[in-house]
Design an enzyme around this catalytic site. Sequence first.
Site, PDB file in Angstrom:
ATOM      1  N   ASP A  66      -2.250  -3.255  -8.501  1.00 27.76           N
ATOM      2  CA  ASP A  66      -2.950  -3.124  -9.808  1.00 27.76           C
ATOM      3  C   ASP A  66      -2.011  -4.112 -10.202  1.00 27.76           C
ATOM      4  O   ASP A  66      -1.193  -4.123 -11.580  1.00 27.76           O
ATOM      5  CB  ASP A  66      -2.444  -2.406 -10.181  1.00 27.76           C
ATOM      6  CG  ASP A  66      -2.947  -1.773 -11.430  1.00 27.76           C
ATOM      7  OD1 ASP A  66      -3.236  -2.747 -12.245  1.00 27.76           O
ATOM      8  OD2 ASP A  66      -2.184  -0.445 -12.626  1.00 27.76           O
ATOM      9  N   SER A  67      -2.801  -5.948 -10.528  1.00 21.72           N
ATOM     10  CA  SER A  67      -2.179  -6.679 -11.368  1.00 21.72           C
ATOM     11  C   SER A  67      -3.025  -7.094 -12.531  1.00 21.72           C
ATOM     12  O   SER A  67      -3.356  -6.331 -13.077  1.00 21.72           O
ATOM     13  CB  SER A  67      -2.352  -8.070  -9.781  1.00 21.72           C
ATOM     14  OG  SER A  67      -4.210  -8.455 -10.041  1.00 21.72           O
ATOM     15  N   THR A  68      -2.192  -7.989 -13.010  1.00 27.95           N
ATOM     16  CA  THR A  68      -2.571  -8.697 -14.462  1.00 27.95           C
ATOM     17  C   THR A  68      -3.371  -9.560 -13.939  1.00 27.95           C
ATOM     18  O   THR A  68      -3.797  -9.997 -12.929  1.00 27.95           O
ATOM     19  CB  THR A  68      -1.447  -9.166 -15.736  1.00 27.95           C
ATOM     20  OG1 THR A  68      -0.845 -10.771 -13.971  1.00 27.95           O
ATOM     21  CG2 THR A  68      -0.257  -7.963 -15.690  1.00 27.95           C
ATOM     22  N   ASP A  69      -4.143  -9.766 -15.611  1.00 31.40           N
ATOM     23  CA  ASP A  69      -4.953 -10.689 -15.373  1.00 31.40           C
ATOM     24  C   ASP A  69      -4.157 -12.215 -14.428  1.00 31.40           C
ATOM     25  O   ASP A  69      -3.213 -12.472 -14.384  1.00 31.40           O
ATOM     26  CB  ASP A  69      -5.506 -10.776 -16.842  1.00 31.40           C
ATOM     27  CG  ASP A  69      -6.875 -12.598 -16.764  1.00 31.40           C
ATOM     28  OD1 ASP A  69      -7.867 -11.856 -16.277  1.00 31.40           O
ATOM     29  OD2 ASP A  69      -6.332 -13.363 -16.180  1.00 31.40           O
TER      30      ASP A  69
END
Length: 296
Positions: free
Chosen positions: A170-173
């Site tokens: 569930d990563s950031t951009d």
Amino acid sequence: MCELKELERELQPRQHLWYFEYYTGNNVGLFMKMNRVIYSGQSDIQRIDIFENPDLGVVFALDGITMTTEKDEFMYHEMLAHVPMFLHPNPKKVLIIGGGDGGTLREVLKHDSVEKAILCEVDGLVIEAARKYLKQTSCGFDDPRAEIVIANGAEYVRKFKNEFDVIIIDSTDPTAGQGGHLFTEEFYQACYDALKEDGVFSAETEDPFYDIGWFKLAYKRISKVFPITKVYLGFMTTYPSGMWSYTFASKGIDPIKDFDPEKVRKFNKELKYYNEEVHVASFALPNFVKKELGLM
């Protein structure tokens, strides 16, 4: 690290304060009216902003990029979490990398089979802010099955071999903070190694319209590592294009052939977006997406 401090500010009706988020090329974007600033701060890694919008509720942004809103976060979190969780025959140990708002953890913990869910978040200030201001998504932080680790996920996962039933990214951009570390082939290989033989993997892989480069690169790198790699799509109203991509991967489980819809029908926890029909339909890709991935 920036300390977490109250920064609430009620805005007067005639004050028109707006939040702007620009997409690729700065030619298209999203704007939201801010009627209350809840928190704004800078950690060692990124800028954190939390504000209230009259229609979307509490909005959470990192480095000027929208992560969640109260109104639509369920769309993203349910699709990222439940596709792999329902595909594993008995998910007991889960690793979530990123996802400091807590939404993916909340969804994972809806599965009674889960004995331990580790949330590895690189930025401790995100966890603090989520716990205090993002009550809707951070409600699983104090679950006895949950463990929160503050660490670089790309480094943390390398500690494990044949350990997890499910790994969720569930990563950031990839262009913000340290998100790019979670889009490398070396990272995906480390995830593969950390999974058990029947383990499954899912990752958010950006939108297939504006961020086509990152989307294609993620698919290419994941498919080099995992023998089964399938893209699936979902709606996400406040993300670029409204169409969001996720990539499922495994060492042997097929997301369609091995899917048991009866497990979903018998599930007794609330689901607002995901169901057995959506699961199957999400793997049906538009022709333009297939073409970009070299599938037609």
